[in-house]
Design an enzyme around this catalytic site. Structure first.
Site, PDB file in Angstrom:
ATOM      1  N   MET A 107      40.152  38.919  39.038  1.00 13.43           N
ATOM      2  CA  MET A 107      39.659  40.025  38.228  1.00 13.43           C
ATOM      3  C   MET A 107      40.687  40.366  37.156  1.00 13.43           C
ATOM      4  SD  MET A 107      38.037  42.562  41.126  1.00 13.43           S
ATOM      5  CE  MET A 107      39.583  42.737  42.011  1.00 13.43           C
ATOM      6  N   PHE A 192      43.928  47.961  38.856  1.00 16.32           N
ATOM      7  CA  PHE A 192      44.436  47.022  37.856  1.00 16.32           C
ATOM      8  C   PHE A 192      44.332  45.564  38.322  1.00 16.32           C
ATOM      9  CE2 PHE A 192      46.269  51.186  37.111  1.00 16.32           C
ATOM     10  CZ  PHE A 192      45.840  51.407  35.820  1.00 16.32           C
ATOM     11  N   GLY A 193      44.928  44.632  37.574  1.00 18.44           N
ATOM     12  CA  GLY A 193      44.691  43.206  37.772  1.00 18.44           C
ATOM     13  C   GLY A 193      44.853  42.763  39.211  1.00 18.44           C
ATOM     14  N   SER A 194      43.953  41.957  39.729  1.00 21.24           N
ATOM     15  CA  SER A 194      43.956  41.648  41.141  1.00 21.24           C
ATOM     16  C   SER A 194      43.006  40.496  41.462  1.00 21.24           C
ATOM     17  CB  SER A 194      43.574  42.895  41.933  1.00 21.24           C
ATOM     18  OG  SER A 194      42.526  43.583  41.281  1.00 21.24           O
ATOM     19  N   ARG A 195      42.872  40.215  42.776  1.00 18.16           N
ATOM     20  CA  ARG A 195      42.074  39.083  43.227  1.00 18.16           C
ATOM     21  C   ARG A 195      41.370  39.440  44.526  1.00 18.16           C
ATOM     22  NH1 ARG A 195      45.496  34.191  44.976  1.00 18.16           N
ATOM     23  NH2 ARG A 195      44.511  34.155  47.010  1.00 18.16           N
TER      24      ARG A 195
END
Length: 224
Positions: A107, A192-195
Site C-alpha cells: 500500500m 501510512f505506507g505499509s503492507r
C-alpha cells in the site's frame, strides 16, 4: 382527483440514489484533528495578508493530505469467495512450505489504509509483534512491527498480517479474538505506507497476479 386515481409517488421515490459514504478511518483522530486544527488556525491568521496566506499554504496542504490518507469509503457488495484485505498492488505471490500461498499487497500513501476481512468467520487470534520499521516494500520488512490475524472460516484457517512501514509505528486493530467478522468488514488501520499479507489455504489458487491493483473488500483473490 377520483377515488381510483393513482396515489402520488412518495417524495423519496424521486430522490437520486444515495452517494457512498466517505468517512474518516477509526484511529485517525490523533493525526487528523491536530492537522485540521492547525490548518484552520493558519487560514484564519492568513486573512488580509498575502504573506501569511503563502505561509499557511503548506499547513493547509498537509491537512488536505491527511484527510485524503485517512479516508474510509464504503465498499461492496462484492462477489467472490475470498476478497482482498487491502488496497494496493500485489507485490509477491509465494508458495509456503505448509502448502499455503502468501499474497503480499503493498500500500502506498495514496491508497486507503483501512484493511478488511477476506472471508466471514470467527477471529481466533490477534497477535501484536514488535519489530523494526523498514520500508514496507523492502525485503527486511519481514522483521517489521506487525499484527497477525487468524480467522476460522468455511474454507479453513485464514491468516492476515498487517505490517507497519517506515514512517509510523502504529497499527490500530478494530476487533478482538473471539468476535465474529463478516466478509469485507473492517478489521484495522495501518498508518501510512505499509503492507498486508494474506495467506491462502492449501488448495486455493490465486486469481490475481504480481503487479495487479486490488481493492479491499472488492477484488476476488481466489480462482473459481
Amino acid at each position: 382527483m377520483t377515488d381510483d386515481s393513482p396515489a402520488p409517488a412518495p417524495a423519496s421515490a424521486h430522490r437520486p440514489p444515495a452517494r457512498p459514504r466517505l468517512g474518516m478511518a477509526q484511529g485517525s483522530a490523533p493525526w487528523l484533528l491536530p492537522a485540521l486544527g492547525a490548518a484552520t488556525a493558519a487560514g484564519l491568521a492568513a486573512r488580509g495578508s498575502r504573506v501569511r496566506a503563502l505561509a499557511a499554504t503548506p499547513v493547509i496542504a498537509l491537512a488536505a493530505g491527511m484527510t485524503w490518507f485517512f479516508r474510509d469509503p464504503e465498499r461492496g457488495p462484492a462477489t467472490g469467495r475470498m476478497l482482498s484485505s487491502a488496497d494496493g498492488v500485489v507485490q509477491s505471490i509465494d508458495p509456503q512450505p505448509d502448502g499455503r500461498t502468501r499474497l503480499a499487497v503493498f500500500m502506498n500513501p495514496l491508497n486507503v489504509h483501512v484493511n478488511r476481512a477476506p472471508l466471514a468467520g470467527v477471529i481466533t487470534g490477534v497477535e501484536h509483534r514488535p519489530g523494526g520499521f523498514r520500508p514496507a516494500f523492502d525485503k527486511d520488512s519481514e522483521r517489521n512491527e506487525r499484527v497477525i490475524w487468524t480467522l476460522e472460516t468455511e474454507i479453513g484457517e485464514i491468516t492476515v498480517v498487517q505490517i507497519a512501514g517506515a514512517m509510523v509505528r502504529r497499527i490500530v486493530p478494530y476487533l478482538a479474538a473471539g468476535q465474529k467478522v463478516e466478509k469485507g468488514e473492517r478489521i484495522g488501520l495501518i498508518r501510512f505506507g505499509s503492507r498486508v499479507d494474506i495467506y491462502l489455504p492449501s488448495g486455493i489458487t490465486p486469481a490475481v497476479e504480481i503487479g495487479q491493483k486490488v481493492r479491499a473488500g472488492e477484488t476476488r483473490l481466489d480462482a473459481a
